[in-house]
Design a protein around this motif. Structure first.
Motif, PDB file in Angstrom:
ATOM      1  N   UNK A 274     -12.016 -50.270  59.629  1.00 35.27           N
ATOM      2  CA  UNK A 274     -12.678 -50.014  58.462  1.00 35.27           C
ATOM      3  C   UNK A 274     -13.919 -49.322  58.210  1.00 35.27           C
ATOM      4  N   UNK A 275     -14.237 -48.122  57.746  1.00 34.23           N
ATOM      5  CA  UNK A 275     -15.551 -47.657  57.625  1.00 34.23           C
ATOM      6  C   UNK A 275     -16.101 -47.926  56.229  1.00 34.23           C
ATOM      7  N   UNK A 276     -17.264 -47.994  56.124  1.00 32.93           N
ATOM      8  CA  UNK A 276     -17.746 -48.279  54.720  1.00 32.93           C
ATOM      9  C   UNK A 276     -18.288 -46.833  54.252  1.00 32.93           C
ATOM     10  N   UNK A 277     -17.828 -46.623  52.860  1.00 31.01           N
ATOM     11  CA  UNK A 277     -18.113 -45.495  52.335  1.00 31.01           C
ATOM     12  C   UNK A 277     -19.593 -45.545  51.673  1.00 31.01           C
ATOM     13  N   UNK A 278     -20.376 -44.467  51.882  1.00 31.05           N
ATOM     14  CA  UNK A 278     -21.768 -44.448  51.350  1.00 31.05           C
ATOM     15  C   UNK A 278     -21.897 -43.385  50.580  1.00 31.05           C
ATOM     16  N   UNK A 279     -22.724 -43.678  49.542  1.00 38.68           N
ATOM     17  CA  UNK A 279     -23.038 -42.699  48.296  1.00 38.68           C
ATOM     18  C   UNK A 279     -24.266 -42.150  48.772  1.00 38.68           C
TER      19      UNK A 279
ATOM     20  N   UNK B 160     -15.295 -53.147  62.210  1.00 38.77           N
ATOM     21  CA  UNK B 160     -16.063 -52.443  61.311  1.00 38.77           C
ATOM     22  C   UNK B 160     -16.322 -50.899  62.261  1.00 38.77           C
ATOM     23  N   UNK B 161     -15.772 -50.027  61.656  1.00 39.27           N
ATOM     24  CA  UNK B 161     -15.876 -48.737  62.678  1.00 39.27           C
ATOM     25  C   UNK B 161     -16.750 -47.986  62.268  1.00 39.27           C
ATOM     26  N   UNK B 162     -17.540 -48.106  61.220  1.00 38.80           N
ATOM     27  CA  UNK B 162     -18.738 -47.097  60.948  1.00 38.80           C
ATOM     28  C   UNK B 162     -19.135 -46.980  59.530  1.00 38.80           C
ATOM     29  N   UNK B 163     -19.939 -46.091  59.151  1.00 42.78           N
ATOM     30  CA  UNK B 163     -20.253 -45.686  57.814  1.00 42.78           C
ATOM     31  C   UNK B 163     -19.435 -44.037  57.691  1.00 42.78           C
ATOM     32  N   UNK B 164     -19.459 -43.765  56.495  1.00 40.81           N
ATOM     33  CA  UNK B 164     -19.104 -42.193  56.212  1.00 40.81           C
ATOM     34  C   UNK B 164     -19.550 -41.897  54.773  1.00 40.81           C
ATOM     35  N   UNK B 165     -19.838 -40.669  54.894  1.00 40.81           N
ATOM     36  CA  UNK B 165     -20.336 -40.046  53.189  1.00 40.81           C
ATOM     37  C   UNK B 165     -20.007 -38.552  53.236  1.00 40.81           C
TER      38      UNK B 165
ATOM     39  N   UNK C  92     -27.144 -41.583  55.335  1.00 34.97           N
ATOM     40  CA  UNK C  92     -25.928 -42.296  55.857  1.00 34.97           C
ATOM     41  C   UNK C  92     -26.635 -42.891  57.220  1.00 34.97           C
ATOM     42  N   UNK C  93     -27.416 -42.283  57.908  1.00 37.14           N
ATOM     43  CA  UNK C  93     -28.010 -42.996  59.110  1.00 37.14           C
ATOM     44  C   UNK C  93     -28.634 -44.470  58.809  1.00 37.14           C
ATOM     45  N   UNK C  94     -29.326 -44.244  57.720  1.00 33.50           N
ATOM     46  CA  UNK C  94     -30.168 -45.368  57.076  1.00 33.50           C
ATOM     47  C   UNK C  94     -28.994 -46.690  56.959  1.00 33.50           C
ATOM     48  N   UNK C  95     -27.955 -46.370  56.339  1.00 35.99           N
ATOM     49  CA  UNK C  95     -26.945 -47.365  56.045  1.00 35.99           C
ATOM     50  C   UNK C  95     -26.353 -47.803  57.557  1.00 35.99           C
ATOM     51  N   UNK C  96     -26.281 -47.069  58.483  1.00 34.77           N
ATOM     52  CA  UNK C  96     -25.977 -47.570  59.752  1.00 34.77           C
ATOM     53  C   UNK C  96     -26.877 -48.567  60.259  1.00 34.77           C
ATOM     54  N   UNK C  97     -28.171 -48.190  60.153  1.00 31.60           N
ATOM     55  CA  UNK C  97     -29.401 -48.798  60.888  1.00 31.60           C
ATOM     56  C   UNK C  97     -29.355 -50.056  60.153  1.00 31.60           C
ATOM     57  N   UNK C  98     -29.052 -50.389  58.756  1.00 33.99           N
ATOM     58  CA  UNK C  98     -29.093 -51.583  58.081  1.00 33.99           C
ATOM     59  C   UNK C  98     -28.159 -52.437  58.524  1.00 33.99           C
ATOM     60  N   UNK C  99     -26.956 -52.037  58.792  1.00 29.64           N
ATOM     61  CA  UNK C  99     -25.857 -52.857  59.096  1.00 29.64           C
ATOM     62  C   UNK C  99     -25.979 -53.383  60.738  1.00 29.64           C
ATOM     63  N   UNK C 100     -26.521 -52.399  61.502  1.00 35.92           N
ATOM     64  CA  UNK C 100     -26.912 -52.926  62.722  1.00 35.92           C
ATOM     65  C   UNK C 100     -28.137 -53.954  62.807  1.00 35.92           C
ATOM     66  N   UNK C 101     -29.189 -53.771  61.891  1.00 42.64           N
ATOM     67  CA  UNK C 101     -30.177 -54.739  61.910  1.00 42.64           C
ATOM     68  C   UNK C 101     -29.712 -56.006  61.600  1.00 42.64           C
ATOM     69  N   UNK C 102     -28.413 -56.226  60.655  1.00 38.17           N
ATOM     70  CA  UNK C 102     -27.949 -57.557  60.248  1.00 38.17           C
ATOM     71  C   UNK C 102     -26.941 -57.995  61.204  1.00 38.17           C
ATOM     72  N   UNK C 103     -26.767 -57.290  62.272  1.00 34.85           N
ATOM     73  CA  UNK C 103     -26.100 -57.831  63.524  1.00 34.85           C
ATOM     74  C   UNK C 103     -24.507 -57.312  63.252  1.00 34.85           C
ATOM     75  N   UNK C 104     -24.347 -56.458  62.692  1.00 34.83           N
ATOM     76  CA  UNK C 104     -23.069 -56.082  62.424  1.00 34.83           C
ATOM     77  C   UNK C 104     -22.681 -54.562  63.184  1.00 34.83           C
ATOM     78  N   UNK C 105     -21.549 -54.356  63.704  1.00 32.76           N
ATOM     79  CA  UNK C 105     -21.399 -53.186  64.382  1.00 32.76           C
ATOM     80  C   UNK C 105     -21.340 -51.899  63.570  1.00 32.76           C
ATOM     81  N   UNK C 106     -21.747 -50.884  64.023  1.00 29.54           N
ATOM     82  CA  UNK C 106     -21.428 -49.625  63.435  1.00 29.54           C
ATOM     83  C   UNK C 106     -21.569 -48.514  64.175  1.00 29.54           C
TER      84      UNK C 106
ATOM     85  N   UNK D  26     -20.408 -56.003  52.010  1.00 32.55           N
ATOM     86  CA  UNK D  26     -19.237 -55.592  52.491  1.00 32.55           C
ATOM     87  C   UNK D  26     -18.928 -55.460  53.921  1.00 32.55           C
ATOM     88  N   UNK D  27     -19.974 -55.415  54.734  1.00 35.85           N
ATOM     89  CA  UNK D  27     -19.842 -55.144  56.259  1.00 35.85           C
ATOM     90  C   UNK D  27     -19.486 -56.648  56.780  1.00 35.85           C
ATOM     91  N   UNK D  28     -20.107 -57.612  56.424  1.00 40.59           N
ATOM     92  CA  UNK D  28     -20.087 -58.984  56.664  1.00 40.59           C
ATOM     93  C   UNK D  28     -18.753 -59.430  56.460  1.00 40.59           C
TER      94      UNK D  28
END
Length: 376
Positions: free
Chosen positions: A129-134, A163-168, A193-207, A152-154
């Motif tokens: 699953x990839x998370x869609x970012x606005x 958790x495959x990544x983020x897309x927009x 979109x990069x910010x969203x990925x960095x926030x997920x990674x900072x929370x210990x989630x793969x992206x 959502x990522x958690x």
């Protein structure tokens, strides 16, 4: 066969223009050092998708699971289904995964993520699953700064999904028309979109994947630091909306509709053709842009633009050809009954959707017929 042998209306693809468009986009992605995943909803055509893959594309994007089934059956395995997932569609997605398709699905809410996790636990199906970012307020997606993104990522990660990544998708780029504005939108799309990925990674989630894209931003981005792949669709044909946006010329538009003059209204300065909105679609995407093309730009049978003439009106099977700004009293002489013309579309995706096949063409010489997946 020659063009005059075709029943009209018919969808034509100028193969030289199409190949030039494919190469232009792929070369740009190569120079920006990102993978390219074309959105095949524009053509829904396996032959054209193969040309895109041969040029260097890695995987495809689809807008329906039926598209995914068709392309997977043709041998394409790496597929992103870029429409938010709802519970009733999970069984169809699971069937594709069970057959060996590397299908990625997306979510932008806890409700969607919860449905995915519940189905996965109940049926033992592993979803990526990839998370869609606005990133532009245009349509759907979770805000990159919001707590919902992490929630959502958690939920997905702890629920056993990959958790495959983020897309927009910066669809708001269609509303722009200057290089500076397009470059700014491309950077906004990238950075958020990069910010969203960095926030997920900072929370210990793969992206691992950061996927962005629209035809205007893909062709306007100055740099794509932090992005792993780009998606775009309409670039393969281009259309009059994209010409107004400024990322192509009408002479780059590879899709046209072949039509025949079937009558006249001399007092109104009209020629009547057999391509109405059932052929062109009802899309009037250029109506609010700097140049309104009506239902399409008129061209001669060889695909050369006839400036000043458009498909100005359309009924279901009848189109009205007229001169912009004033009536043409000589229109019957200019376009006699039986004359073949081509019309460039406002929106290639919508016009292509009206036909079950494309006729490849160079000038007036017909090449192969390419079946198009017709329907949902």
């Amino acid at each position: 066969m020659q063009l005059q042998d075709l029943n009209t209306p018919a969808a034509l693809v100028d193969t030289a223009r199409m190949q030039r468009n494919i190469e232009r986009m792929q070369q740009r992605m190569n120079s920006l050092e990102v993978a390219f995943r074309p959105h095949v909803k524009t053509t829904k055509c396996i032959d054209i998708a193969r040309a895109q893959i041969q040029a260097g594309a890695r995987g495809i994007t689809v807008s329906t699971l039926k598209e995914a089934e068709q392309f997977f059956a043709a041998g394409v395995t790496d597929i992103l289904y870029a429409v938010g997932m709802a519970a009733p569609k999970l069984r169809q997605a699971a069937a594709l995964i069970g057959q060996g398709c590397a299908l990625k699905i997306i979510a932008d809410s806890a409700a969607s993520a919860s449905a995915i996790v519940a189905f996965s636990h109940q049926h033992g199906v592993p979803f990526e699953v990839w998370i869609e970012v606005d990133t532009d307020g245009h349509r759907s997606g979770v805000q990159p700064h919001s707590d919902d993104l992490i929630a959502i990522g958690t939920l997905l990660h702890q629920g056993g999904s990959t958790l495959g990544g983020v897309m927009t998708h910066a669809g708001a780029s269609y509303e722009l028309n200057t290089p500076e504005a397009l470059q700014a939108m491309a950077e906004q799309e990238r950075s958020l979109c990069v910010l969203a990925a960095e926030r997920l990674r900072a929370a210990g989630l793969p992206c691992p994947n950061v996927s962005v894209g629209s035809t205007p931003t893909a062709l306007s981005a100055r740099q794509l630091k932090g992005v792993t792949e780009v998606r775009a669709g309409v670039y393969v044909f281009f259309d009059l909306v994209m010409a107004n946006v400024g990322v192509c010329s009408p002479d780059d538009v590879a899709l046209s509709v072949l039509t025949t003059v079937i009558g006249h209204q001399p007092d109104k300065g009209w020629a009547i053709v057999d391509a109405g909105w059932m052929a062109m679609s009802r899309d009037r995407g250029t109506q609010k842009q700097q140049h309104d093309y009506g239902y399409g730009q008129l061209c001669d049978v060889n695909g050369q633009r006839i400036d000043g003439y458009t498909l100005s009106g359309a009924n279901q099977e009848h189109g009205i050809v007229s001169r912009t700004g004033e009536a043409d009293p000589d229109i019957a002489r200019r376009f006699p009954v039986g004359t073949q013309l081509r019309v460039l579309p406002n929106h290639a995706c919508a016009t292509g959707a009206q036909f079950p096949e494309y006729h490849a063409v160079t000038g007036q010489t017909l090449g192969p017929t390419w079946p198009r997946f017709y329907g949902w």
